[in-house]
Structure formats: C-alpha cells, structure tokens
Design an enzyme around this catalytic site. Sequence first.
Site, PDB file in Angstrom:
ATOM      1  N   LYS A   1       0.837  -1.197   0.000  1.00 17.96           N
ATOM      2  CA  LYS A   1       0.000   0.000   0.000  1.00 17.96           C
ATOM      3  C   LYS A   1       0.874   1.250   0.000  1.00 17.96           C
ATOM      4  CE  LYS A   1      -2.945   0.028   3.378  1.00 17.96           C
ATOM      5  NZ  LYS A   1      -3.699   0.313   4.621  1.00 17.96           N
TER       6      LYS A   1
ATOM      7  N   LYS B   1       3.408  -2.171  11.187  1.00 17.72           N
ATOM      8  CA  LYS B   1       2.095  -2.123  11.846  1.00 17.72           C
ATOM      9  C   LYS B   1       2.322  -2.451  13.303  1.00 17.72           C
ATOM     10  CE  LYS B   1      -2.156  -1.314  10.793  1.00 17.72           C
ATOM     11  NZ  LYS B   1      -2.698  -0.504   9.680  1.00 17.72           N
TER      12      LYS B   1
ATOM     13  N   ASP C   1      -5.052   3.479  13.809  1.00 13.89           N
ATOM     14  CA  ASP C   1      -5.816   2.457  13.084  1.00 13.89           C
ATOM     15  C   ASP C   1      -7.050   2.251  13.959  1.00 13.89           C
ATOM     16  OD1 ASP C   1      -5.346   0.311  10.724  1.00 13.89           O
ATOM     17  OD2 ASP C   1      -6.309  -0.745  12.361  1.00 13.89           O
TER      18      ASP C   1
HETATM   19  O1  2IT Z   1      -4.071   0.928   7.412  1.00 16.12           O
HETATM   20  C1  2IT Z   1      -3.546   2.042   7.268  1.00 16.12           C
HETATM   21  O2  2IT Z   1      -3.060   2.404   6.200  1.00 16.12           O
HETATM   22  C2  2IT Z   1      -3.526   2.944   8.424  1.00 16.12           C
HETATM   23  N1  2IT Z   1      -4.058   2.575   9.468  1.00 16.12           N
HETATM   24  C3  2IT Z   1      -2.843   4.274   8.347  1.00 16.12           C
HETATM   25  C4  2IT Z   1      -1.378   4.135   8.524  1.00 16.12           C
HETATM   26  C5  2IT Z   1      -0.608   5.416   8.629  1.00 16.12           C
HETATM   27  O3  2IT Z   1       0.598   5.318   8.899  1.00 16.12           O
HETATM   28  O4  2IT Z   1      -1.173   6.492   8.452  1.00 16.12           O
END
Ligand code: 2IT
Length: 451
Positions: A117, A129, A169
């Site tokens: 992503k 994460k 998140d």
């Molecule tokens: O799933 C995701 O892309 C997010 N929860 C955001 C992650 C972020 O570093 O802004």
Amino acid sequence: MALKNPYLISVYENTCKRNPGEPEFLQTVEEVFESLEPVVEKRPDFVKAGIFERMVEPERLISFRVSWVDDNGNVQVNRGYRVQFNSAIGPYKGGLRFHPSVNASIMKFLGFEQTFKNSLTGLPMGGGKGGSDFNPAGKSDNEIMRFCQSFMTELAKHIGPDTDVPAGDIGVGAREVGYLFGQYKRLRNEFTGVLTGKGFSFGGSRIRPETTGYGAVYYVENMLATFGEEIKGKTFAVSGFGNVAWGTVQKLTELGGKVVTISGPDGYIYDKDGVNTPEKIAYMLEMRTSNRNRVEDYADKFGVPFFAGKKPWGEKVDVIMPCATQNEVNLDDAKAMVANGLKYYVEVSNMPTTNEAVAYLKANGVVVAPSKAVNAGGVAVSGLEMSQNSMRYSWSSEEVDAKLKDIMKNIYESSVSAAKEYGMEGDLVSGANIAGFLKVAEAMLAQGIAY
Ligand code: 2IT
C-alpha cells in the site's frame, strides 16, 4: 488453493509451515501471490534473489508486555506489538490498532499489506504495523491515557522519525496519538515527527482524520469515470462508523451520493433518506468518542430501522464499501451481492473480504477495487505529514487535498496499467498488488541480500 505457479506454491507452503495458526497472514500472502504469478514468469532475477521468500518474512517482530493500572486500582496486563515488515523504500510506516482481536497474525497481515500500500502511494515509506489486544470500549479517558503511556514506554525504544513512524488504526485516533506523542517526547526530550495523525496544533496535517475516506471516494470517482459513470445519484452501503466510514460518508454525500447504511459490532442501520445531514455525520463522531461501540444509538436518535447482529450486505445498492474490519464479507455475502445485481464492490477497510468471496465477485462480473489501493490515501497523507514535519511547515487543507487527489489518481492509473502490462487487464486487485510489489522488489534487489 488457487495458486498455480509451482515456485510460488512452494514459497507459500513454507510460509504456512513457518507461521502456523496465523490464518489472516496466510490469507493475504496467498492473495498477493496469486496476483504475482505473471511477475514470477517475467522476472527470473527476482526469483534468483529470493525476493518472494524475503518479502513474506518480517524484518523484525517485536512483542512486549504493557502493564497499567485501571480506575479501580487493579493492575491490567496487555500485549503490545510492532511489526517492522519491510524498509526497502523508506522508514517503516503504519498504524497502531487497539482491539481485543489483535495478535501476531493480524499484525503480520496488516504489516504485509502496508508494505505494498505504502509503495503504491509513490511516497518513501516502508511497511510496518503495531498495536495491542487492549480493548478501548468502555474505558475512561484516564485509563486510555495511562495505557498509551505504558505502551509508548516500550515502543519508544524501537521507533523514530527516520526509523519507524506509527499512526492510528482501529481504536487509535487523535486522542490516543496525542497521548502516545506526549509520552515519546517526555522520554526522548525530542519534538519530532515520530507519529502521524497528530493534532494540528502540534504538527498534524490538515484533513488527516477524514483523509482515508476522502481518498477512497476519489478512487471511486476515478474508477467510475472509466465506465462513464459518476457518484452523483448512486446509492451506497457502508459498514463501520469509525474514522474511515465517517470520511467516506462525508465525501460521498458532498459529491451527491446517498449512503443508506452504517454498521457497528452490534448490527447495522438502514437510513432510507441517507446518512447525509451535518447532524447525522457529526453524530457518527460522537458515537466513536463515546467508546460505547454501538450503532443502535444512531437508530434511536434518528428513528431509523436497526438490524441487530446483521451486516448490510443484503441491501440492494449501486456500490458497496466495507469500512469496518477484516473478513467482514464472506462467500455467502458475495452471493447475496451478485444476486442483487451489484456492479461495484470497493474495499475500504484492510482485507474486508475472504479470498473465496473476492474470487466469486470477480467471476460474476462485479468490479472489485482492493483495499491496498482504495484506502492508501490515509497513509499517503501521513506521508505528507512526515514531509511537513521535516520541513517544519504546514500546508493548507486545499494543498493537502489537491495532493491527495493526485495520489489517488496515480494509484488508480498505475494499478490499471500494471494489470494491463502483466496480462490481467481490468483486474484492479492484481494491478494494485503488482504495481505495489514491483517498486519494493526493485529496491530490495538493488540493496543486496541481507535485508
Ligand atoms: O491501514 C492504514 O493504512 C492505516 N491505518 C494508516 C497508517 C498510517 O501510517 O497512516
């Protein structure tokens, strides 16, 4: 299993052996590998350099005890995580999830997806994460603060603005990011952009809270345009009522779409007039900050039907946009959607669909847009927040929104062209996986074998 390439099958089987009892992580690996079959055929150099084997093994997986004291004076213990999945194209970047379902499998599935992503956004961010099995539902503000402080006391050892930059998140919003940031600053005596999703007064970006939903809607605009269609006049079923659903509902409404459902862990509501007034949209925020974690409150307040324990997937609408959590749409749901003549299925939450359900939707002519591409606007604006922090500068809402629109258009177009180049024309899922993968793989190749 739908994988056909013998090499990828063997890498997948080894991944299964190495990660027993981690179904969500294996689910996403299988899904991504299916898209990468044409890449294996075209790029023997990737195979020789062990890129696929290396890609499925996180660079680092940290797990730690988080102890804290609740309002009754009792000691509570949770488990904290940070998965630093891939740093080939930038510092690890990805959110923190506080939810009782959090475990190593959930963290790894999210970290793996985040890698591709982030690559799709075109910004220099690796994949990471983190989170905890802490349940924010029903906790007081002081309990949330104490938990965040204890969590950061350990996490601070592993992150930094050039190393790893967490964000929010599920269960982690501006309030939690504020407490986490405060504790990091206390520990390090440094004011840096170590977290994104901060409040605007201390380095946050304009429109970061609503941006995941906004970006998703910009993606939908681009996608519909390909088919000569637009958002105006269409009906939408959305699930969830958190940050992502809120931004999605707001922007769809602004562009003339009508959202008839939102949902919570308790069930869903059907609002035939649309979740479309400022009062209704603001109430979604109130439901989130109340920590009650139920959508029935909306039905009570606005006098609309509530369906306890059900998901909105049986409703007949033009576009479905799951915005809640992983695996909220299964094969039976997909069958109901096809039976209702659904044309567009747009994943917004991370991996909302089981692999069987995606296959069924695609096989039955539904246009499927994958979450890695659709929700990438959230982390993209996090990337813009990092840039603003590095420059010690702040862009206006208009500037951030214009950059977000550009990024979402690029994501859509690069997915379409990657699919075409690798013989999977029209497949937005494979296109996103291939486009996201290629950039990371090239960087790994250039940097040599040790991670
Ligand atoms: O799933 C995701 O892309 C997010 N929860 C955001 C992650 C972020 O570093 O802004």
